[in-house]
Structures are given as structure tokens and as C-alpha cells.
Design a protein around this motif. Structure first.
Motif, PDB file in Angstrom:
ATOM      1  N   PRO A 247       0.817  -1.219   0.000  1.00  0.00           N
ATOM      2  CA  PRO A 247       0.000   0.000   0.000  1.00  0.00           C
ATOM      3  C   PRO A 247       0.850   1.267   0.000  1.00  0.00           C
ATOM      4  O   PRO A 247       2.062   1.210   0.245  1.00  0.00           O
ATOM      5  N   GLN A 248       0.183   2.377  -0.260  1.00  0.00           N
ATOM      6  CA  GLN A 248       0.858   3.677  -0.271  1.00  0.00           C
ATOM      7  C   GLN A 248       1.604   3.906   1.037  1.00  0.00           C
ATOM      8  O   GLN A 248       1.085   3.567   2.110  1.00  0.00           O
ATOM      9  N   GLY A 249       2.793   4.431   0.935  1.00  0.00           N
ATOM     10  CA  GLY A 249       3.589   4.688   2.129  1.00  0.00           C
ATOM     11  C   GLY A 249       4.534   3.537   2.446  1.00  0.00           C
ATOM     12  O   GLY A 249       5.418   3.657   3.287  1.00  0.00           O
ATOM     13  N   TYR A 250       4.330   2.378   1.781  1.00  0.00           N
ATOM     14  CA  TYR A 250       5.192   1.215   2.043  1.00  0.00           C
ATOM     15  C   TYR A 250       5.900   0.757   0.768  1.00  0.00           C
ATOM     16  O   TYR A 250       6.306  -0.387   0.657  1.00  0.00           O
ATOM     17  N   GLU A 251       6.059   1.661  -0.199  1.00  0.00           N
ATOM     18  CA  GLU A 251       6.610   1.277  -1.503  1.00  0.00           C
ATOM     19  C   GLU A 251       8.086   0.874  -1.464  1.00  0.00           C
ATOM     20  O   GLU A 251       8.489  -0.036  -2.197  1.00  0.00           O
ATOM     21  N   PRO A 252       8.944   1.517  -0.650  1.00  0.00           N
ATOM     22  CA  PRO A 252      10.376   1.163  -0.721  1.00  0.00           C
ATOM     23  C   PRO A 252      10.619  -0.315  -0.409  1.00  0.00           C
ATOM     24  O   PRO A 252       9.872  -0.914   0.385  1.00  0.00           O
ATOM     25  N   PRO A 253      11.644  -0.914  -1.017  1.00  0.00           N
ATOM     26  CA  PRO A 253      11.927  -2.334  -0.771  1.00  0.00           C
ATOM     27  C   PRO A 253      12.115  -2.620   0.718  1.00  0.00           C
ATOM     28  O   PRO A 253      12.667  -1.795   1.445  1.00  0.00           O
ATOM     29  N   HIS A 254      11.623  -3.762   1.150  1.00  0.00           N
ATOM     30  CA  HIS A 254      11.798  -4.173   2.554  1.00  0.00           C
ATOM     31  C   HIS A 254      12.767  -5.357   2.591  1.00  0.00           C
ATOM     32  O   HIS A 254      12.986  -6.019   1.558  1.00  0.00           O
ATOM     33  N   PRO A 255      13.352  -5.665   3.736  1.00  0.00           N
ATOM     34  CA  PRO A 255      14.235  -6.841   3.805  1.00  0.00           C
ATOM     35  C   PRO A 255      13.495  -8.122   3.420  1.00  0.00           C
ATOM     36  O   PRO A 255      12.272  -8.204   3.539  1.00  0.00           O
ATOM     37  N   VAL A 256      14.256  -9.110   2.994  1.00  0.00           N
ATOM     38  CA  VAL A 256      13.702 -10.442   2.758  1.00  0.00           C
ATOM     39  C   VAL A 256      13.364 -11.031   4.128  1.00  0.00           C
ATOM     40  O   VAL A 256      14.133 -10.860   5.083  1.00  0.00           O
ATOM     41  N   VAL A 257      12.237 -11.738   4.214  1.00  0.00           N
ATOM     42  CA  VAL A 257      11.833 -12.338   5.493  1.00  0.00           C
ATOM     43  C   VAL A 257      11.617 -13.838   5.326  1.00  0.00           C
ATOM     44  O   VAL A 257      10.917 -14.267   4.410  1.00  0.00           O
ATOM     45  N   ALA A 258      12.226 -14.628   6.209  1.00  0.00           N
ATOM     46  CA  ALA A 258      11.890 -16.057   6.314  1.00  0.00           C
ATOM     47  C   ALA A 258      11.138 -16.196   7.624  1.00  0.00           C
ATOM     48  O   ALA A 258      11.722 -16.095   8.704  1.00  0.00           O
ATOM     49  N   ASP A 259       9.826 -16.367   7.518  1.00  0.00           N
ATOM     50  CA  ASP A 259       8.955 -16.386   8.688  1.00  0.00           C
ATOM     51  C   ASP A 259       8.591 -17.841   8.998  1.00  0.00           C
ATOM     52  O   ASP A 259       7.642 -18.388   8.440  1.00  0.00           O
ATOM     53  N   ARG A 312       1.577 -11.720   9.260  1.00  0.00           N
ATOM     54  CA  ARG A 312       2.873 -11.187   9.687  1.00  0.00           C
ATOM     55  C   ARG A 312       3.017  -9.694   9.407  1.00  0.00           C
ATOM     56  O   ARG A 312       3.683  -8.963  10.137  1.00  0.00           O
ATOM     57  N   TYR A 313       2.365  -9.265   8.307  1.00  0.00           N
ATOM     58  CA  TYR A 313       2.595  -7.900   7.822  1.00  0.00           C
ATOM     59  C   TYR A 313       1.221  -7.264   7.583  1.00  0.00           C
ATOM     60  O   TYR A 313       0.751  -7.146   6.437  1.00  0.00           O
ATOM     61  N   PRO A 314       0.543  -6.878   8.690  1.00  0.00           N
ATOM     62  CA  PRO A 314      -0.866  -6.460   8.582  1.00  0.00           C
ATOM     63  C   PRO A 314      -1.113  -5.290   7.632  1.00  0.00           C
ATOM     64  O   PRO A 314      -2.230  -5.133   7.162  1.00  0.00           O
ATOM     65  N   VAL A 315      -0.080  -4.498   7.318  1.00  0.00           N
ATOM     66  CA  VAL A 315      -0.308  -3.371   6.394  1.00  0.00           C
ATOM     67  C   VAL A 315      -0.756  -3.879   5.018  1.00  0.00           C
ATOM     68  O   VAL A 315      -1.272  -3.122   4.205  1.00  0.00           O
ATOM     69  N   MET A 316      -0.587  -5.179   4.758  1.00  0.00           N
ATOM     70  CA  MET A 316      -0.947  -5.742   3.447  1.00  0.00           C
ATOM     71  C   MET A 316      -2.428  -6.137   3.375  1.00  0.00           C
ATOM     72  O   MET A 316      -2.879  -6.660   2.350  1.00  0.00           O
ATOM     73  N   THR A 317      -3.174  -5.870   4.446  1.00  0.00           N
ATOM     74  CA  THR A 317      -4.574  -6.315   4.491  1.00  0.00           C
ATOM     75  C   THR A 317      -5.359  -5.886   3.251  1.00  0.00           C
ATOM     76  O   THR A 317      -6.140  -6.642   2.694  1.00  0.00           O
ATOM     77  N   HIS A 318      -5.142  -4.661   2.804  1.00  0.00           N
ATOM     78  CA  HIS A 318      -5.934  -4.172   1.668  1.00  0.00           C
ATOM     79  C   HIS A 318      -5.129  -4.145   0.368  1.00  0.00           C
ATOM     80  O   HIS A 318      -5.455  -3.413  -0.554  1.00  0.00           O
TER      81      HIS A 318
END
Ligand SMILES: Cc1cc2nc3c(=O)[nH]c(=O)nc-3n(C[C@H](O)[C@H](O)[C@H](O)COP(=O)(O)OP(=O)(O)OC[C@H]3O[C@@H](n4cnc5c(N)ncnc54)[C@H](O)[C@@H]3O)c2cc1C
Length: 407
Positions: A247-259, A312-318
């Protein structure tokens, strides 16, 4: 007329009537191309025979995560060495590999805490930059991540991911510059032996000769081994990945995650997307015919991957999904490859069975396989851990985690 058609097919495939090589590699994925590069660098005449085009198989569809987190010393060393190649690709190999440094996080609960901690100690011994971090640091690295259920976490700042297709084609070009002949659209259909020694391969477009033939055919590894009369425990397993837009505001690349807690891995993809795959031992049950399987993603997978990601990453809900696809792991009973001459002294080698973690190891595997084929020893990359006989002896490679994809 038939003869003329054969000649035309041979010319299209680049096969002459008297093609003799030092080594023939079956398969133009990352293992075939890295091995060809190493062998050509050593002055041998090499051919790669690929049934399609270079990188069109699972290598080109790899998530291509470049991490060093392994639970045995050899694979950790292989990953550490290979990272150095990805970091300095243009200078060492030439061309591009699309390496993007984002850092790599491992998240575990109580079950894997001990394993994680002993792995970090091992990594430090190997020279890998890797550390245990607190939940607050995880939140700082990926704002918006849920951390309340974490018991332990580790971080590798130098890791990230590459572009798998760019990488494999750059290795192929580097090998070609050194003299490797790349024969595409040509399927190997048989392997020739005389007196127990390999003499070459039969393809749909003609025959090629060499005293050394290396099976780098990945998920087709058992099929190609069978051509040499060998029953290899390498299953072809269908796996899927899905993409979601951040979503908007979270565009920059994030670290790789092994959850490990939610059984997923995820990483950034270009265009503000996040790629999600599963860390699930059940993936080994989805055995398919590598020549006939569904390459599109199932709806059920999209829902499952989406739910795990949101967990794990609730900002992805929408977030909206932008699709996904299926490809193949070449899975052995311990999820580790075979790098061995089978049988010893035959000139027929297997370099296959890398399941879901082989891409990042390619540069080191190239050295190990080239060493084996030329009788050279590089002590830091002794391939005996990956000997074929371990399955019959029931001496499988064991790791610190339940799920062996992590190695
Ligand atoms: C979805 C997915 C995600 C992954 N994510 C990661 C990751 O994040 N990090 C990581 O390190 N690894 C990852 N992997 C694993 C990694 O991609 C593989 O281990 C690696 O690419 C295997 O390379 P390969 O060269 O052994 O096989 P392949 O890429 O399968 O190449 C084998 C080639 O052999 C050819 N071939 C087969 N039979 C014949 C024949 N008879 N004649 C001629 N040619 C033939 C095929 O066409 C194919 O091109 C992932 C894999 C998948 C599928």
C-alpha cells in the motif's frame, strides 16, 4: 527429404557432424551455466545442451533470495562465497545479475530458537555477518510488521535477492565468451556408454561426444539419470509464488523475510510488489511430471499466501494481488543436492536436486562440479557431503530445522 530435415534441425541447434567436447552439460539452468563457466575458465571445451532456452526452467522463475543462513557449515560457506560473486558480479563474471541488497530476516518461535542461535554461532565462524536481534529492531527494519509472537530473530545485513534470469543468462554469456557452445532447443534423449565409460549423448538432433557428461537437469534429474540406468531419488515438485502490491507509504523495498512461524518467505519485487512463497514441508508431496504440470497459480494458494502474509505484515490487508505462477523444485529425501560421479569412474556426473535453495549457491556449485569432473580438490568446497550413496546408506544430510528447504 527426411535427411535434409535432420540436417536443417542440426544446423538450427548448432550441432555439427563431428562435435567432440571435453565435457557435455545437460541443462542450461544456473547449475549448468555456472559449471560451464568454471570448466571453460579452466581451458576445457564444453557444451551445454538445453531442451528449451537458457534459464527458461525453474531457475528463471526462482525467487532468487541470496541469504547465507544455513545450518551446516559447507552450505553456509558456499552461500557466503557465492554472495561475494553476486555483490561483484559485473567485475568478476561480466554482465548483470540484478543483486539488490535489502538484508535478510529470520523469525522463529520457541521450537526453532535453539537452532537459530547455534546457526548464528556457525555463521560467525564462517565469516558471515549475521546477528540475533530484538523484536523492536525487527519493527524498525520493517515498519508495520507484527512481532508480538517472535521468540527470536536474526538479521543478515548483506543479503538480498537477484534477478534469476539476468544472472543465468550472464553466466551463459560469460561461458560462451570463454568458448562454451550452447545448444538450445535440443533435448537429450539418451546417454552413450562404452565399457562402462560415458562417450556422449544422443539428442533429438544428433549425437555429441565427450568423456564426461554432467546431469544438470534439475527437476528432470531423475529422468536424465534413468537414461544412464541410474535410479535417482530426485522428485519434481510443483511450488507456487504470489505477488501483492504494497500500500501507499510502504513502496520502498523491505528486507527479505523467512517467517518460520507463519511458514512463509517474502521479499520485495520491482514495482512496489511483495513476492510470497511457502516454507512448508508439504510442498515435497506435490510430485508432478516436469513436462506436464499446471504452470499457473491456484486460487487457493493465493488466499493461503495472502492470509499468511497479512498475519505477519498487517499493512498488506488491503493490498491487491497481481497474480503468481507455479514452477518446480527438484527435491531429494534430505532436500540437499547430489554432486557426484555415478558410478565412480564412469564419467557420468549428477549435479541436481537443489530443491528450493540452490540458486544462491550456483557460483560455488560451479566450482565444486568442475573440481569433481577434473579431479581437482578445493578443500573449502569438498562435495562429499552430497555424495549419491548417502541415500542408500541412510546417511542423509541433516539440518538444524525441521524444514530442510532452509538447509
Ligand atoms: C518458485 C521457486 C523459488 C525459488 N526460490 C529460491 C530462492 O529464493 N533462493 C534460492 O537459492 N533458490 C531458490 N529456488 C531454487 C533454485 O531456483 C533452484 O535450486 C535452481 O534454480 C535449480 O537450478 P538447476 O540448474 O539445477 O535446474 P533448472 O533451473 O531446472 O535447470 C535445468 C534445465 O535442464 C533442462 N533439461 C531438462 N531435461 C533436459 C534434457 N533431457 N535435455 C536437455 N535439457 C534438459 C531444463 O529445460 C532446464 O532448463 C527456487 C525455486 C523455485 C522453483
Amino acid at each position: 527429404m527426411i535427411e535434409n530435415q535432420r540436417v536443417t534441425a542440426k544446423i538450427a541447434a548448432g550441432i555439427g557432424n563431428s562435435d567432440v567436447f571435453d565435457v557435455i552439460l545437460i541443462g542450461g539452468g544456473i547449475m549448468g551455466c555456472c559449471t560451464a563457466y568454471e570448466l571453460s575458465r579452466r581451458g576445457l571445451s564444453v557444451a551445454i545442451v538445453e531442451k528449451g532456452t537458457v534459464g527458461e526452467g525453474p531457475t528463471g522463475k526462482s525467487s532468487a533470495i541470496i541469504r547465507q543462513h544455513y545450518s551446516n557449515e559447507l552450505t553456509a560457506r558456499m552461500a557466503y562465497y557465492s554472495l561475494g560473486i553476486f555483490q561483484n558480479f559485473e567485475e568478476i563474471i561480466g554482465g548483470e545479475c540484478g543483486f539488490t541488497k535489502t538484508g535478510f530476516l529470520v523469525l522463529v518461535d520457541a521450537k526453532d530458537k535453539k537452532g537459530l542461535e547455534s546457526n548464528i554461532a556457525l555463521h560467525k565462524k564462517v565469516g558471515i555477518e549475521s546477528e540475533l536481534i530484538a523484536a523492536e529492531t525487527v519493527s524498525e527494519l520493517i515498519p508495520g510488521m507484527k512481532t508480538s509472537d517472535l521468540v527470536s530473530a536474526a538479521y543478515e545485513p548483506e543479503s538480498g535477492y537477484a534477478d534469476p534470469y539476468l544472472t543465468v543468462t550472464s553466466f551463459a554469456q560469460a561461458a560462451r565468451r570463454l568458448g562454451t557452445k550452447i545448444i538450445q532447443d535440443t533435448r537429450v534423449i539418451g546417454i552413450n556408454f562404452e565399457g562402462g565409460k560415458v562417450t556422449g549423448v544422443r539428442t533429438q538432433n544428433g549425437e555429441l561426444s565427450a568423456p564426461v557428461v554432467i546431469n544438470c537437469s534439475g527437476a528432470w534429474g531423475a529422468q536424465v539419470a534413468a537414461m544412464a540406468g541410474i535410479e535417482a531419488p530426485i522428485d519434481s515438485c510443483r511450488v507456487q509464488v504470489a505477488f501483492f502490491r504494497r500500500p501507499q507509504g510502504y513502496e520502498p523495498p523491505h528486507p527479505v523475510v523467512a517467517d518460520f512461524i507463519n511458514g512463509t518467505y517474502f521479499r520485495s519485487e520491482t514495482g512496489g510488489l511483495t513476492l510470497v512463497g511457502l516454507i512448508d514441508p508439504a510442498e515435497a508431496d506435490a510430485i508432478v511430471n516436469p513436462d506436464d504440470y499446471q504452470e499457473y497459480m491456484d486460487d487457493g494458494f493465493l488466499l493461503d499466501a495472502g492470509e499468511r502474509l497479512v498475519g505477519r505484515y498487517p499493512v498488506m490487508t488491503h493490498s491487491e494481488s497481481t497474480g503468481g505462477y507455479a514452477s518446480l523444485y527438484a527435491v531429494t529425501p534430505d532436500w540437499h543436492p547430489v554432486i557426484d560421479e555415478v558410478p565412480a569412474g564412469s564419467g557420468f556426473f549428477i549435479c541436481s536436486g537443489f530443491s528450493g535453495h540452490g540458486f544462491k549457491l550456483g557460483p560455488a556449485v560451479g566450482i565444486m562440479t568442475a573440481d569433481l569432473a577434473t579431479g581437482v580438490r578445493t578443500p573449502q568446497f569438498d562435495p562429499s557431503l552430497f555424495r549419491f550413496g548417502r541415500f542408500a546408506d541412510n546417511k542423509l544430510v541433516t539440518g538444524g530445522y525441521e524444514y530442510s528447504i532452509v538447509g
